[in-house]
Write an enzyme that holds these catalytic residues in place. Structure first.
Site, PDB file in Angstrom:
ATOM      1  N   THR A  97      49.264  90.041 110.061  1.00 12.97           N
ATOM      2  CA  THR A  97      49.632  91.439 110.052  1.00 12.97           C
ATOM      3  C   THR A  97      51.127  91.633 110.304  1.00 12.97           C
ATOM      4  O   THR A  97      51.807  90.708 110.721  1.00 12.97           O
ATOM      5  CB  THR A  97      48.933  92.227 111.198  1.00 12.97           C
ATOM      6  OG1 THR A  97      49.452  91.742 112.453  1.00 12.97           O
ATOM      7  CG2 THR A  97      47.435  92.082 111.167  1.00 12.97           C
ATOM      8  N   ASN A  98      51.533  92.876 110.137  1.00 14.52           N
ATOM      9  CA  ASN A  98      52.887  93.283 110.531  1.00 14.52           C
ATOM     10  C   ASN A  98      52.911  93.511 112.055  1.00 14.52           C
ATOM     11  O   ASN A  98      51.964  93.174 112.748  1.00 14.52           O
ATOM     12  CB  ASN A  98      53.260  94.561 109.779  1.00 14.52           C
ATOM     13  CG  ASN A  98      54.746  94.599 109.445  1.00 14.52           C
ATOM     14  OD1 ASN A  98      55.589  94.374 110.315  1.00 14.52           O
ATOM     15  ND2 ASN A  98      55.072  94.850 108.193  1.00 14.52           N
ATOM     16  N   THR A  99      53.971  94.109 112.562  1.00  8.68           N
ATOM     17  CA  THR A  99      54.082  94.406 113.996  1.00  8.68           C
ATOM     18  C   THR A  99      53.183  95.595 114.353  1.00  8.68           C
ATOM     19  O   THR A  99      52.727  96.329 113.478  1.00  8.68           O
ATOM     20  CB  THR A  99      55.536  94.758 114.358  1.00  8.68           C
ATOM     21  OG1 THR A  99      55.939  95.879 113.556  1.00  8.68           O
ATOM     22  CG2 THR A  99      56.480  93.599 114.094  1.00  8.68           C
ATOM     23  N   SER A 119      55.337  98.431 107.856  1.00  6.44           N
ATOM     24  CA  SER A 119      56.349  98.457 108.918  1.00  6.44           C
ATOM     25  C   SER A 119      56.330  99.817 109.597  1.00  6.44           C
ATOM     26  O   SER A 119      56.274 100.844 108.916  1.00  6.44           O
ATOM     27  CB  SER A 119      57.737  98.191 108.343  1.00  6.44           C
ATOM     28  OG  SER A 119      57.825  96.860 107.941  1.00  6.44           O
ATOM     29  N   TYR A 132      57.519  84.458 113.186  1.00  3.51           N
ATOM     30  CA  TYR A 132      58.874  84.962 113.356  1.00  3.51           C
ATOM     31  C   TYR A 132      59.271  84.905 114.834  1.00  3.51           C
ATOM     32  O   TYR A 132      60.148  84.131 115.233  1.00  3.51           O
ATOM     33  CB  TYR A 132      58.970  86.393 112.811  1.00  3.51           C
ATOM     34  CG  TYR A 132      60.344  87.033 112.829  1.00  3.51           C
ATOM     35  CD1 TYR A 132      61.256  86.783 113.846  1.00  3.51           C
ATOM     36  CD2 TYR A 132      60.736  87.905 111.827  1.00  3.51           C
ATOM     37  CE1 TYR A 132      62.517  87.369 113.859  1.00  3.51           C
ATOM     38  CE2 TYR A 132      61.998  88.503 111.829  1.00  3.51           C
ATOM     39  CZ  TYR A 132      62.879  88.223 112.861  1.00  3.51           C
ATOM     40  OH  TYR A 132      64.114  88.800 112.873  1.00  3.51           O
ATOM     41  N   ASN A 180      61.090  95.713 117.687  1.00  6.76           N
ATOM     42  CA  ASN A 180      62.193  96.010 116.761  1.00  6.76           C
ATOM     43  C   ASN A 180      61.962  97.333 116.063  1.00  6.76           C
ATOM     44  O   ASN A 180      60.827  97.715 115.770  1.00  6.76           O
ATOM     45  CB  ASN A 180      62.389  94.866 115.757  1.00  6.76           C
ATOM     46  CG  ASN A 180      61.597  95.067 114.483  1.00  6.76           C
ATOM     47  OD1 ASN A 180      62.023  95.779 113.568  1.00  6.76           O
ATOM     48  ND2 ASN A 180      60.404  94.461 114.419  1.00  6.76           N
ATOM     49  N   ASN A 183      58.719 101.288 111.106  1.00 10.74           N
ATOM     50  CA  ASN A 183      60.051 101.865 111.316  1.00 10.74           C
ATOM     51  C   ASN A 183      60.603 102.665 110.146  1.00 10.74           C
ATOM     52  O   ASN A 183      61.752 103.073 110.161  1.00 10.74           O
ATOM     53  CB  ASN A 183      61.028 100.752 111.705  1.00 10.74           C
ATOM     54  CG  ASN A 183      60.542 100.025 112.940  1.00 10.74           C
ATOM     55  OD1 ASN A 183      60.162 100.653 113.927  1.00 10.74           O
ATOM     56  ND2 ASN A 183      60.513  98.702 112.887  1.00 10.74           N
ATOM     57  N   THR A 184      59.799 102.865 109.113  1.00  8.82           N
ATOM     58  CA  THR A 184      60.177 103.772 108.030  1.00  8.82           C
ATOM     59  C   THR A 184      59.159 104.907 108.045  1.00  8.82           C
ATOM     60  O   THR A 184      57.968 104.671 107.817  1.00  8.82           O
ATOM     61  CB  THR A 184      60.159 103.041 106.658  1.00  8.82           C
ATOM     62  OG1 THR A 184      61.136 102.015 106.679  1.00  8.82           O
ATOM     63  CG2 THR A 184      60.442 103.996 105.517  1.00  8.82           C
ATOM     64  N   ASP A 212      65.169  86.684 107.147  1.00  8.08           N
ATOM     65  CA  ASP A 212      66.194  86.523 106.108  1.00  8.08           C
ATOM     66  C   ASP A 212      66.043  87.673 105.116  1.00  8.08           C
ATOM     67  O   ASP A 212      65.535  87.512 104.011  1.00  8.08           O
ATOM     68  CB  ASP A 212      66.029  85.157 105.420  1.00  8.08           C
ATOM     69  CG  ASP A 212      67.169  84.877 104.437  1.00  8.08           C
ATOM     70  OD1 ASP A 212      68.110  85.689 104.374  1.00  8.08           O
ATOM     71  OD2 ASP A 212      67.096  83.849 103.737  1.00  8.08           O
ATOM     72  N   LYS A 213      66.514  88.837 105.531  1.00  5.21           N
ATOM     73  CA  LYS A 213      66.257  90.050 104.745  1.00  5.21           C
ATOM     74  C   LYS A 213      66.953  90.014 103.394  1.00  5.21           C
ATOM     75  O   LYS A 213      66.469  90.583 102.423  1.00  5.21           O
ATOM     76  CB  LYS A 213      66.730  91.276 105.520  1.00  5.21           C
ATOM     77  CG  LYS A 213      65.800  91.626 106.685  1.00  5.21           C
ATOM     78  CD  LYS A 213      66.276  92.850 107.429  1.00  5.21           C
ATOM     79  CE  LYS A 213      65.487  93.129 108.676  1.00  5.21           C
ATOM     80  NZ  LYS A 213      64.214  93.825 108.445  1.00  5.21           N
ATOM     81  N   MET A 220      64.318  97.930 113.369  1.00  2.00           N
ATOM     82  CA  MET A 220      65.450  97.658 112.481  1.00  2.00           C
ATOM     83  C   MET A 220      65.528  98.714 111.371  1.00  2.00           C
ATOM     84  O   MET A 220      66.614  99.176 111.023  1.00  2.00           O
ATOM     85  CB  MET A 220      65.320  96.269 111.838  1.00  2.00           C
ATOM     86  CG  MET A 220      65.143  95.106 112.819  1.00  2.00           C
ATOM     87  SD  MET A 220      66.514  94.912 113.957  1.00  2.00           S
ATOM     88  CE  MET A 220      67.767  94.267 112.879  1.00  2.00           C
ATOM     89  N   PHE A 233      64.451  98.392 108.048  1.00  2.00           N
ATOM     90  CA  PHE A 233      64.765  97.830 106.725  1.00  2.00           C
ATOM     91  C   PHE A 233      66.260  97.845 106.415  1.00  2.00           C
ATOM     92  O   PHE A 233      66.683  98.311 105.344  1.00  2.00           O
ATOM     93  CB  PHE A 233      64.022  98.585 105.606  1.00  2.00           C
ATOM     94  CG  PHE A 233      62.530  98.419 105.579  1.00  2.00           C
ATOM     95  CD1 PHE A 233      61.889  97.395 106.253  1.00  2.00           C
ATOM     96  CD2 PHE A 233      61.744  99.299 104.831  1.00  2.00           C
ATOM     97  CE1 PHE A 233      60.499  97.255 106.200  1.00  2.00           C
ATOM     98  CE2 PHE A 233      60.356  99.160 104.770  1.00  2.00           C
ATOM     99  CZ  PHE A 233      59.734  98.139 105.461  1.00  2.00           C
ATOM    100  N   LYS A 289      50.928  93.553 102.483  1.00  2.00           N
ATOM    101  CA  LYS A 289      51.022  93.240 103.919  1.00  2.00           C
ATOM    102  C   LYS A 289      50.574  94.446 104.726  1.00  2.00           C
ATOM    103  O   LYS A 289      51.082  95.553 104.526  1.00  2.00           O
ATOM    104  CB  LYS A 289      52.470  92.864 104.278  1.00  2.00           C
ATOM    105  CG  LYS A 289      52.643  92.471 105.736  1.00  2.00           C
ATOM    106  CD  LYS A 289      53.975  91.783 105.964  1.00  2.00           C
ATOM    107  CE  LYS A 289      54.193  91.440 107.422  1.00  2.00           C
ATOM    108  NZ  LYS A 289      55.471  90.750 107.636  1.00  2.00           N
TER     109      LYS A 289
END
Ligand SMILES: Cc1cc2nc3c(=O)[nH]c(=O)nc-3n(C[C@H](O)[C@H](O)[C@H](O)COP(=O)(O)O)c2cc1C
Length: 378
Positions: free
Chosen positions: A259-261, A191, A335, A125, A193-194, A79-80, A127, A129, A231
């Site tokens: 943890t994160n991914t 994350s 998740y 993913n 992805n950034t 739920d971003k 995504m 952000f 995180k």
């Protein structure tokens, strides 16, 4: 309310037949729309909550001064934009972590950016952000009239176009807008992805960043102390996990989410499509379980009860959640398994956790936190 096993299985079949044939992101949006709709209809939401979110008194949890119905929450990323907090609460999540929210709105990476690795019960993913930005999300949270009493965590990250050396100002901007609406605040530096984001985990970068966010939160919210968490990624070397743990203690942080991914591709083996496995992005779900648990154990061994730990990564069932608690987690999040298990997931976790606690040597859930690690070091 009693629930027959075959009802759960029928729903699982339905989810498999409908959602798993759709593009993963479209399926997410469709399910999300249904959840939000159901949460808007008073009779329906009361019925669904009674069915899927029955309370277990013995699971009542307190973390960083916040009281919750239980230890199990929704991890960030689902739920971003904070559009379905009540809906997710209705499905049995004891806390909902919204975000990641960035200082400025941004579209995220081009689609397709979410992939299902069904045989491995995993997702990849990238995504990036995608979110409406801190101003819009703050407005939404300010205007929200909560239906269910739930804890709302706000996870913040760096806007992609903001250079790494200006990251702190971007996090501070989000903090100033969002802290007042956050039961707790999470600095996401993990994350994949950034570009460059995970470099912020190095203590030389993390110290000034967390200090700036702490100061901004205290400046903005003077009526209470907003709990602050960080995180981290499962890809950190063990010494770096220790360094973050020490820094968290030094700065008086309230919690660490582990943890994160992962960018690793270990623990896979059932997905035959090699190109799919090699998609760029963060891997989550079952293959992440072992490393996430390992990082959590390491953190608990280092910080003990001084800092609240949140265990996330590959939690699929009540046994996994219980193992995280024994390894040191006060709160547990999930998740990916929600995608595979569907709406009865939260109910099953709670029921299984309550049963495990009852047959364990521990009087309360709090007594069980870290018990495995304490035993080993005794
Ligand atoms: C599609 C997707 C998007 C995610 N987005 C975020 C995010 O925006 N911020 C964040 O901190 N974690 C994000 N995550 C990571 C999850 O919060 C969680 O840490 C990770 O998926 C491991 O848990 P799991 O194995 O239960 O999925 C995302 C995960 C997925 C699958």
């Amino acid at each position: 309310m009693r629930l027959r096993e075959d009802t759960v299985n029928m729903y699982k079949l339905f989810f498999r037949l409908v959602f798993h044939r759709m593009d993963p992101e479209q399926a997410h949006h469709l399910a999300f729309r249904w959840i939000r709709l159901a949460a808007r209809v008073p009779v329906l939401r009361t019925f669904v909550a009674a069915l899927l979110a029955p309370r277990h008194e013995e699971l009542r949890t307190e973390a960083f001064g916040l009281r919750m119905h239980g230890p199990f929450g929704l991890a960030a990323g689902f739920d971003k934009n904070a559009v379905a907090v009540d809906g997710m609460s209705m499905l049995g999540f004891d806390h909902v972590e919204i975000g990641t929210v960035t200082g400025e709105p941004q579209p995220g990476n081009p689609k397709q950016r979410l992939f299902r690795l069904v045989p491995d019960r995993a997702l990849i993913n990238r995504m990036g952000f995608n979110n409406e930005g801190s101003a819009a999300v703050a407005r939404r949270l300010a205007e929200r009239t909560p239906v269910f009493r739930t804890v709302v965590g706000v996870n913040i990250g760096k806007t992609k176009v903001v250079p790494e050396d200006e990251a702190a100002a971007d996090y501070v901007k989000s903090t100033e807008r969002l802290a007042a609406h956050a039961d707790y605040l999470v600095v996401n530096v993990s994350s994949p992805n950034t570009p460059g984001l995970r470099n912020l985990q190095a203590t030389d970068s993390l110290r000034p960043l967390l200090t700036a966010v702490r100061e901004a939160a205290d400046r903005t919210v003077t009526t209470r102390r907003v709990p602050l968490l960080v995180k981290i990624a499962p890809d950190l070397a063990d010494e770096d996990v220790d360094a973050v743990a020490d820094l968290a203690v030094e700065l008086g942080l309230d919690g660490i989410i582990a943890t994160n991914t992962t960018i690793a591709r270990e623990g896979l083996g059932l997905t035959s499509d090699a190109a799919l496995v090699q998609e760029t992005g963060g891997l989550s779900g079952a293959p992440l379980k072992a490393r996430s648990l390992e990082v959590l154990r390491r953190l608990y061994a280092r910080v003990g009860d001084r800092i609240t730990l949140v265990g996330v990564g590959g939690v699929e069932n009540a046994e996994d959640a219980w193992q995280r608690i024994l390894a040191g987690a006060t709160l547990v999040q999930g998740y990916s398994a929600f995608i595979y298990e569907g709406p009865f997931w939260g109910r099953a976790i709670h029921k299984g956790l309550a049963a495990r606690l009852r047959t364990s040597p521990y009087a309360t859930l709090a007594d069980a936190v870290g018990a495995d690690v304490r035993k080993k070091t005794a």
